[in-house]
Write a protein that holds these residues in place. Structure first.
Motif, PDB file in Angstrom:
ATOM      1  N   PHE A 140       0.855  -1.181   0.000  1.00 28.05           N
ATOM      2  CA  PHE A 140       0.000   0.000   0.000  1.00 28.05           C
ATOM      3  C   PHE A 140       0.890   1.230   0.000  1.00 28.05           C
ATOM      4  CE2 PHE A 140      -2.067   3.377   2.544  1.00 28.05           C
ATOM      5  CZ  PHE A 140      -3.130   3.655   1.698  1.00 28.05           C
ATOM      6  N   ASP A 141       0.752   2.078  -1.037  1.00 32.01           N
ATOM      7  CA  ASP A 141       1.655   3.220  -1.158  1.00 32.01           C
ATOM      8  C   ASP A 141       0.963   4.333  -1.945  1.00 32.01           C
ATOM      9  OD1 ASP A 141       3.749   4.969  -1.299  1.00 32.01           O
ATOM     10  OD2 ASP A 141       5.036   3.705  -2.521  1.00 32.01           O
ATOM     11  N   ARG A 146       7.613  10.444  -1.601  1.00 31.32           N
ATOM     12  CA  ARG A 146       7.497  11.884  -1.312  1.00 31.32           C
ATOM     13  C   ARG A 146       7.235  12.171   0.164  1.00 31.32           C
ATOM     14  NH1 ARG A 146       4.404  11.535  -6.222  1.00 31.32           N
ATOM     15  NH2 ARG A 146       2.489  11.526  -4.987  1.00 31.32           N
ATOM     16  N   GLY A 147       7.071  11.133   0.977  1.00 33.53           N
ATOM     17  CA  GLY A 147       6.855  11.337   2.407  1.00 33.53           C
ATOM     18  C   GLY A 147       5.436  11.688   2.782  1.00 33.53           C
ATOM     19  N   ASN A 148       4.473  11.456   1.874  1.00 33.26           N
ATOM     20  CA  ASN A 148       3.074  11.777   2.157  1.00 33.26           C
ATOM     21  C   ASN A 148       2.420  10.654   2.957  1.00 33.26           C
ATOM     22  OD1 ASN A 148       3.370  14.097   0.573  1.00 33.26           O
ATOM     23  ND2 ASN A 148       2.722  13.031  -1.279  1.00 33.26           N
ATOM     24  N   ARG A 149       1.677  11.022   3.992  1.00 30.37           N
ATOM     25  CA  ARG A 149       0.993  10.027   4.807  1.00 30.37           C
ATOM     26  C   ARG A 149      -0.451   9.889   4.343  1.00 30.37           C
ATOM     27  NH1 ARG A 149       2.921   8.041   9.218  1.00 30.37           N
ATOM     28  NH2 ARG A 149       0.961   8.002  10.393  1.00 30.37           N
ATOM     29  N   ILE A 169       6.373   7.202   6.640  1.00 28.04           N
ATOM     30  CA  ILE A 169       6.790   6.612   7.920  1.00 28.04           C
ATOM     31  C   ILE A 169       8.207   7.062   8.248  1.00 28.04           C
ATOM     32  CG2 ILE A 169       7.065   4.470   9.214  1.00 28.04           C
ATOM     33  CD1 ILE A 169       5.191   3.122   7.202  1.00 28.04           C
ATOM     34  N   ASN A 170       8.432   7.478   9.493  1.00 27.47           N
ATOM     35  CA  ASN A 170       9.753   7.934   9.919  1.00 27.47           C
ATOM     36  C   ASN A 170       9.931   7.610  11.403  1.00 27.47           C
ATOM     37  OD1 ASN A 170       8.708  10.183  11.564  1.00 27.47           O
ATOM     38  ND2 ASN A 170       8.202  11.154   9.594  1.00 27.47           N
ATOM     39  N   GLU A 194      11.225   5.241   2.645  1.00 23.47           N
ATOM     40  CA  GLU A 194      12.284   5.753   1.767  1.00 23.47           C
ATOM     41  C   GLU A 194      12.715   7.146   2.230  1.00 23.47           C
ATOM     42  OE1 GLU A 194      12.441   7.483  -2.689  1.00 23.47           O
ATOM     43  OE2 GLU A 194      11.619   5.451  -2.550  1.00 23.47           O
ATOM     44  N   SER A 195      11.867   8.152   2.050  1.00 25.39           N
ATOM     45  CA  SER A 195      12.245   9.511   2.455  1.00 25.39           C
ATOM     46  C   SER A 195      12.412   9.613   3.964  1.00 25.39           C
ATOM     47  CB  SER A 195      11.203  10.525   1.976  1.00 25.39           C
ATOM     48  OG  SER A 195       9.932  10.261   2.566  1.00 25.39           O
ATOM     49  N   GLY A 196      11.709   8.783   4.729  1.00 21.16           N
ATOM     50  CA  GLY A 196      11.782   8.838   6.184  1.00 21.16           C
ATOM     51  C   GLY A 196      13.088   8.377   6.775  1.00 21.16           C
ATOM     52  N   VAL A 197      13.962   7.766   5.953  1.00 18.18           N
ATOM     53  CA  VAL A 197      15.278   7.352   6.450  1.00 18.18           C
ATOM     54  C   VAL A 197      16.388   8.037   5.658  1.00 18.18           C
ATOM     55  CG1 VAL A 197      14.558   5.175   7.482  1.00 18.18           C
ATOM     56  CG2 VAL A 197      15.150   5.223   5.048  1.00 18.18           C
TER      57      VAL A 197
END
Length: 217
Positions: A140-141, A146-149, A169-170, A194-197
């Motif tokens: 699920f994405d 892009r860091g969107n929740r 997720i971060n 991805e962006s969260g790390v």
């Protein structure tokens, strides 16, 4: 901790071979899948390691890798799998990022067939509820790096396919995210980020470790 933890966490976008010692040390302590983004058109750019870096990273012992195929090769896999020429040696799963408008039945069948030919478990993305197609793993994405929740997370079906969650997720929100996912006991799933790390554009192992500590206290 009241949530059912994921089977593993997936950290996507590893692109720096100098981090391998730290990755191996972290992977020895926690269940991790490392995601490598592949796109010939972007090779050597951040997130997309070049051939030399890929070879170094895939040769490191003790690391489990998933290929996240983008661009032309992803479209080939989804639409004409016999034309795909990508080398996936060293990977255990392959995620085919062929587009973000969902997958047709033919594209699903092509992705399944391609994964089987390569001896890999194949993954596709979904924008809503998890499809009831057990021959694929489903992520699920709605963020696409892009860091969107999302506004909400789809429910897991214990009798359904193996599924995962991604989207903003971060380290600061992973515990709350797992509570919101509310996986039932004995559920099997994974989370991907991805962006969260990343920090200032670079893959950040400290953030990976913070995620692991929060997920597996």
């Amino acid at each position: 901790m009241t949530h059912t933890p994921p089977l593993f966490v997936a950290f996507t976008g590893a692109d720096d071979p100098s981090l391998l010692p730290g990755m191996m040390a972290l992977g020895a302590r926690y269940p991790i899948e490392w995601g490598m983004l592949l796109d010939e058109a972007q090779e050597g750019a951040p997130l997309f390691p070049d051939a030399r870096a890929r070879a170094q990273m895939l040769a490191a012992p003790g690391l489990r890798w998933a290929a996240h195929v983008c661009g032309d090769q992803a479209r080939r896999i989804a639409d004409a799998p016999d034309s795909a020429t990508i080398d996936l040696q060293g990977f255990t799963r392959v995620q085919v990022n062929h587009g973000f408008a969902g997958s047709s039945p033919e594209q699903i069948a092509n992705t399944i067939a391609f994964g089987r030919r390569k001896g890999l478990r194949a993954m596709l993305q979904t924008l809503g509820d998890f499809p009831q197609e057990p021959r694929l793993d489903w992520l699920f994405d709605v963020s696409f790096g892009r860091g969107n929740r999302p506004a909400q997370w789809p429910a897991l079906d214990l009798a359904g396919p193996f599924c995962g969650y991604s989207g903003g997720i971060n380290p600061d929100n992973v515990a709350a995210t797992l509570e919101a996912i509310a996986a039932p006991p004995e559920a099997a799933y994974w989370i991907d980020m991805e962006s969260g790390v990343r920090s200032e554009g670079s893959f950040d192992l400290a953030k990976c470790e913070a995620i692991c500590r929060s997920v597996y206290p």
